[in-house]
Design a protein around this motif. Structure first.
Motif, mmCIF file in Angstrom:
data_model
loop_
_atom_site.group_PDB
_atom_site.id
_atom_site.type_symbol
_atom_site.label_atom_id
_atom_site.label_comp_id
_atom_site.label_asym_id
_atom_site.label_seq_id
_atom_site.Cartn_x
_atom_site.Cartn_y
_atom_site.Cartn_z
ATOM 1 N N TRP A 168 0.562 8.675 1.805
ATOM 2 C CA TRP A 168 -0.148 7.353 2.459
ATOM 3 C C TRP A 168 -0.758 7.906 3.835
ATOM 4 C CZ3 TRP A 168 2.163 3.230 6.016
ATOM 5 C CH2 TRP A 168 1.258 2.064 6.040
ATOM 6 N N PHE A 176 2.577 6.709 -7.173
ATOM 7 C CA PHE A 176 1.725 7.840 -7.630
ATOM 8 C C PHE A 176 2.104 9.150 -7.111
ATOM 9 C CE2 PHE A 176 -0.645 4.302 -8.912
ATOM 10 C CZ PHE A 176 -1.392 4.702 -9.839
ATOM 11 N N PRO A 211 -3.328 5.172 -0.137
ATOM 12 C CA PRO A 211 -2.692 6.208 -0.925
ATOM 13 C C PRO A 211 -3.840 7.228 -0.901
ATOM 14 C CG PRO A 211 -2.218 4.019 -2.145
ATOM 15 C CD PRO A 211 -3.004 3.962 -0.967
ATOM 16 N N SER A 223 0.723 -1.114 -0.073
ATOM 17 C CA SER A 223 -0.020 -0.157 0.041
ATOM 18 C C SER A 223 0.701 1.170 0.005
ATOM 19 C CB SER A 223 -0.948 0.104 1.176
ATOM 20 O OG SER A 223 -1.849 1.283 1.254
ATOM 21 N N PHE A 262 -7.884 -1.636 -2.504
ATOM 22 C CA PHE A 262 -8.104 -0.388 -3.215
ATOM 23 C C PHE A 262 -7.573 -0.360 -4.646
ATOM 24 C CE2 PHE A 262 -4.033 -0.150 -1.297
ATOM 25 C CZ PHE A 262 -3.128 0.563 -2.441
ATOM 26 N N THR A 263 -8.322 0.753 -5.295
ATOM 27 C CA THR A 263 -7.939 1.171 -6.656
ATOM 28 C C THR A 263 -7.345 2.644 -6.637
ATOM 29 O OG1 THR A 263 -9.545 -0.295 -7.774
ATOM 30 C CG2 THR A 263 -9.039 1.646 -8.956
ATOM 31 N N MET A 264 -6.398 2.667 -7.310
ATOM 32 C CA MET A 264 -5.424 3.878 -7.503
ATOM 33 C C MET A 264 -5.162 4.042 -9.021
ATOM 34 S SD MET A 264 -4.518 6.473 -5.746
ATOM 35 C CE MET A 264 -3.690 8.131 -6.048
ATOM 36 N N ALA A 274 1.554 4.185 -2.858
ATOM 37 C CA ALA A 274 1.482 5.865 -2.596
ATOM 38 C C ALA A 274 2.636 6.407 -3.212
ATOM 39 C CB ALA A 274 1.331 5.926 -1.132
ATOM 40 N N HIS A 311 -7.418 6.368 6.008
ATOM 41 C CA HIS A 311 -8.700 6.633 5.517
ATOM 42 C C HIS A 311 -9.532 6.507 6.284
ATOM 43 C CE1 HIS A 311 -12.022 5.432 2.650
ATOM 44 N NE2 HIS A 311 -11.508 6.235 1.721
ATOM 45 N N GLY A 329 -6.291 9.720 -1.972
ATOM 46 C CA GLY A 329 -7.274 9.446 -3.360
ATOM 47 C C GLY A 329 -7.778 8.103 -3.722
ATOM 48 N N ALA A 330 -7.273 6.976 -3.115
ATOM 49 C CA ALA A 330 -7.466 5.381 -3.521
ATOM 50 C C ALA A 330 -9.057 5.358 -3.058
ATOM 51 C CB ALA A 330 -6.862 4.794 -2.658
#
Length: 260
Positions: free
Chosen positions: A91, A87, A125, A80, A141-143, A84, A94, A127-128
């Protein structure tokens, strides 16, 4: 053209041989059904520079990247935070995931503490988009075009089935197989190559098998399974018919489907 996918299997335990990966076959099959053919698979270690550089390389090359492993609560679960870094985003905890996990743990008998280790699983990350499942409150999660899932097969499969409806695929990949006992690759190579040339858009593969027969010598239970795969069902069935005819001309007894 159908979108393409890459799978990154992340974990020292897979590379060491301690853990046998059980996710590849499931993902390849399900992605094919969605019309997202899996074009590349890599197994990489729990090394930050390797994860970061590999993720950045393949996310630029493929429409979808799927990762399995490394999102648990221990020190070596670093996928994870590496996503982060890949991209270039923080990190961070959430909050929605933290609250869901804390409530889940509080309901257990006895209650489970939401400690620092478990908080790592709610840290994503920035925005995930979480990938939730009914099996665990800890999310994948999707990033961007990278989809990060657990390494435990049961959890990974549950996460994927939640993710699948959100994926834009193409024409589903279909396949047909024929197998014949007593036929070997050296006998069919030339004929099979000619069929492949007549159907250049298909993947036609030859897969030998061996089933020992007690008391027999040589390879009495051996044979070959021939598989035609692609997005055009008429082409797949036409190639399968030609393969069946080729085997019959050789005096074999071709049987539709995989050997039992």
């Amino acid at each position: 053209m159908n979108p393409t996918a890459c799978l990154l299997i992340i974990g020292n335990e897979v590379l060491s041989g301690r853990t046998r990966d059980a996710n590849l076959q499931f993902l390849a099959t399900r992605l094919g059904e969605l019309g997202i053919p899996l074009r590349e698979v890599r197994v990489i270690p729990d090394v930050p520079d390797t994860i970061i550089s590999t993720v950045n390389e393949v996310r630029a090359k493929y429409d979808h990247v799927f990762t399995t492993g490394g999102i648990g609560p221990t020190h070596d679960d670093i996928t994870s935070e590496c996503i982060a870094a890949a991209f270039g985003v923080p990190w961070a905890v959430h909050e929605e995931s933290r609250a869901l996990m804390a409530a889940d743990y509080a309901r257990r008998d006895p209650p489970v503490e939401m400690n620092a280790a478990r908080l790592r699983m709610a840290t994503l990350p920035l925005g995930a988009v979480p990938i939730r499942s009914e099996i665990t409150s800890a999310p994948g999660f999707t990033m961007g075009n990278v989809h990060v899932m657990a390494g435990v097969p049961r959890i990974m499969q549950a996460m994927f089935e939640v993710l699948a409806p959100t994926l834009v695929g193409g024409v589903p990949v279909v396949s047909r197989s024929v197998h014949a006992v007593g036929v070997f690759e050296g006998n069919i190579a030339e004929g099979l190559e000619a069929i492949q040339k007549r159907f250049p858009d298909l993947d036609i593969g030859s897969y030998p098998f061996y089933r020992p027969v007690p008391g027999a010598t040589g390879f009495p239970g051996g044979g070959v399974a021939l598989v035609s795969k692609g997005i055009s069902l008429p082409d797949v069935e036409a190639a399968t018919a030609e393969i069946t005819e080729m085997l019959s001309r050789m005096g074999a007894d071709p049987i539709q489907g995989e050997p039992s």
